[in-house]
Design an enzyme around this catalytic site. Sequence first.
Site, PDB file in Angstrom:
ATOM      1  N   LYS A 127     136.998  90.095  34.072  1.00 12.96           N
ATOM      2  CA  LYS A 127     136.072  88.960  34.116  1.00 12.96           C
ATOM      3  C   LYS A 127     136.797  87.829  33.384  1.00 12.96           C
ATOM      4  O   LYS A 127     137.751  88.082  32.666  1.00 12.96           O
ATOM      5  CB  LYS A 127     134.771  89.287  33.390  1.00 12.96           C
ATOM      6  CG  LYS A 127     133.821  90.199  34.151  1.00 12.96           C
ATOM      7  CD  LYS A 127     132.493  90.180  33.411  1.00 12.96           C
ATOM      8  CE  LYS A 127     131.530  91.229  33.923  1.00 12.96           C
ATOM      9  NZ  LYS A 127     130.312  91.242  33.105  1.00 12.96           N
ATOM     10  N   HIS A 130     136.809  82.850  28.964  1.00 10.53           N
ATOM     11  CA  HIS A 130     136.507  81.425  29.058  1.00 10.53           C
ATOM     12  C   HIS A 130     136.313  80.799  27.690  1.00 10.53           C
ATOM     13  O   HIS A 130     136.464  81.476  26.673  1.00 10.53           O
ATOM     14  CB  HIS A 130     135.282  81.210  29.945  1.00 10.53           C
ATOM     15  CG  HIS A 130     134.097  82.014  29.540  1.00 10.53           C
ATOM     16  ND1 HIS A 130     133.479  81.862  28.337  1.00 10.53           N
ATOM     17  CD2 HIS A 130     133.436  83.003  30.184  1.00 10.53           C
ATOM     18  CE1 HIS A 130     132.467  82.701  28.257  1.00 10.53           C
ATOM     19  NE2 HIS A 130     132.428  83.414  29.358  1.00 10.53           N
ATOM     20  N   HIS A 133     134.472  82.629  25.009  1.00  9.60           N
ATOM     21  CA  HIS A 133     135.220  83.619  24.225  1.00  9.60           C
ATOM     22  C   HIS A 133     136.119  82.944  23.202  1.00  9.60           C
ATOM     23  O   HIS A 133     136.408  83.510  22.150  1.00  9.60           O
ATOM     24  CB  HIS A 133     136.048  84.515  25.142  1.00  9.60           C
ATOM     25  CG  HIS A 133     135.207  85.445  25.961  1.00  9.60           C
ATOM     26  ND1 HIS A 133     135.155  85.386  27.331  1.00  9.60           N
ATOM     27  CD2 HIS A 133     134.354  86.437  25.591  1.00  9.60           C
ATOM     28  CE1 HIS A 133     134.315  86.307  27.771  1.00  9.60           C
ATOM     29  NE2 HIS A 133     133.814  86.957  26.739  1.00  9.60           N
TER      30      HIS A 133
HETATM   31  N1  ARG Z   1     132.220  91.607  25.816  1.00  9.73           N
HETATM   32  C1  ARG Z   1     131.027  90.943  25.409  1.00  9.73           C
HETATM   33  C2  ARG Z   1     130.864  89.638  26.189  1.00  9.73           C
HETATM   34  O1  ARG Z   1     131.817  89.052  26.632  1.00  9.73           O
HETATM   35  C3  ARG Z   1     131.000  90.645  23.931  1.00  9.73           C
HETATM   36  C4  ARG Z   1     131.041  91.857  23.034  1.00  9.73           C
HETATM   37  C5  ARG Z   1     130.566  91.559  21.658  1.00  9.73           C
HETATM   38  N2  ARG Z   1     130.603  92.686  20.795  1.00  9.73           N
HETATM   39  C6  ARG Z   1     129.759  93.701  20.808  1.00  9.73           C
HETATM   40  N3  ARG Z   1     129.948  94.681  19.989  1.00  9.73           N
HETATM   41  N4  ARG Z   1     128.744  93.739  21.651  1.00  9.73           N
HETATM   42  O2  ARG Z   1     129.768  89.167  26.346  1.00  9.73           O
END
Ligand code: ARG
Length: 569
Positions: A127, A130, A133
């Site tokens: 994915k 962006h 992040h």
């Molecule tokens: N991968 C997730 C996203 O892009 C964020 C993860 C954040 N950390 C967690 N432990 N949930 O939305």
Amino acid sequence: MNPFKEILAATIAEKLENHSPKEIFELIETPPNSDMGDYAFPCFRLAKVFRKAPQAIASELAKNVQLPEPFKKAEAAGGYLNFYFNRGKLAEIILNKVLQEKEYYGSSDEGNDQVVCIDFSAPNIAKPFHVGHLRSTVIGSSLYKIYSHMGYECVGINHLGDWGTQFGKVIVAYKNWGSEERIKEEPIQGLLDLYVKFHEESEKNPALEDEARDWFVRMEKGDEEALALWKWFSNETINELQKIYKLLDVHFDHYTGESFYNDKMEPVLKDLKEKNLLQESEGAILIDLEPYGMPPCLVQKKDGSTLYATRDITAAIYRKKTFDFSKCLYLTDYSQNLHFEQWFKVIELMGYDWAQNLEHVPFGRVTHEGRRIQSRKGTVVLLEEVIHGAIEKVSEIIEEKNPELDNKEETAIAVGVGAVIFNDLSHNRIKDISFSWDTAFSFDGETGPYVQYTHARAGSVLRKAAIELENWKPVINGAYLEDEVSNQVIRQMEIFGDAVRDAMKKNEPSILTRHVVDLAQTFNRFYHDHPILVENIELRETRLALVMSVKEVLKLGLSLLGIKAPERM
Ligand code: ARG
């Protein structure tokens, strides 16, 4: 804690019964302007206890307190007891301290080596990575440095989204429309293109969705072909991500993504079951959170696959066992508020008292030139694009303004990346930011390049003075720094540690960006008003010591934000 406020608190507490220095400390304020004192103690709350008017209490204290250096007087006014510094003495203390402590200035051991886990960045493989992040990455990385400065032991964790239904989609797309070369060449963009393609095609042909679900189930069941593709996609992506992190100078102690918990969820589900927390609903398994006013937390779908929340619950339990954290922070945008509230509640219901040490640190969304950034349709600003765009822009400016500069490329990276990070961190984190190519790289006003430039300017003054910086022991006479502007510079360095602590307490690096901009602006006023390389040796060395101290503090402040401070630009 601010040592000068501590001195005041102790001095006041001595004269008051039943009030600890700590209580007093919390009450001490900074007046809006220095005519009203450098610090002030409001006596209104004491009025009830002592059955006296605040003004009377303040006057009595003013008469009785014995002020230690570097304070020179205490005055009662309007219910406040106002304290004034001996400016010269304060300047000498601060300059000597900064020059001696350098990168440790304003640090503290109050964290007492307690562990803080910081879960940040965490992009999703296959994915887009962006600008949303980017926010998580730079806020998290800055908090890592800020907590470390305050004596905490930090554990930086990249909880990569390396497991989930998107892999099913990308596998289907890869098999139908992908090529090996494309993925090898540009893994992040290549996988994103497949992801976008999948969504376009599945709108026309919904059966693709079922196929994708099947592939994900195969992954969860350990199917070799599915896992080989998954591993390959992940590895290629992580390699490319690491290039971006390197550019940003961001560091993680662990790359334990969601897949790391695959074999750790079963015991957790069992535990949940034994604690009678699970319910079945149409084949799916969930935890009812209705008594807490929230929708249920789904931990297993009817096809047996697990979810984002299942992995977060498992990860938290694992981290507590492994690191024994005193706090675990999670950096994501606020659209995940409910997700975190739900599973934090589940941890609490499991009987873990450390549930209260889990903290979601949400931040605002990033819109791109007014539009929401959407991954599915492909309207994304890839992080790399932003960073490379910034570096290019800075290179052009350097070419125009300072073509003779050494290390042009290195400087362009430091300034371009610094501009991106500073732009992000200068907004109150909870606010939505609108990303625009024009403002992000502006070199005027309250930007990273402005602060970096001020730092470099201080460096150039020191070079002109041609002093042996390594073993330089300046003669500092604080009496030369009692004027308004010099004093403001000193005061801003005095409260630097407070800004760092405050940024930590609120998980808000923008407090620190604000502070370094203020220091840079005040210093530039000083630089404008006061010649530095003057004849009088004592005056010259005193001013140079101030220049050098400001340079140290700006560099330190930038480094706590994750930004480099080039010597020349
Ligand atoms: N991968 C997730 C996203 O892009 C964020 C993860 C954040 N950390 C967690 N432990 N949930 O939305």
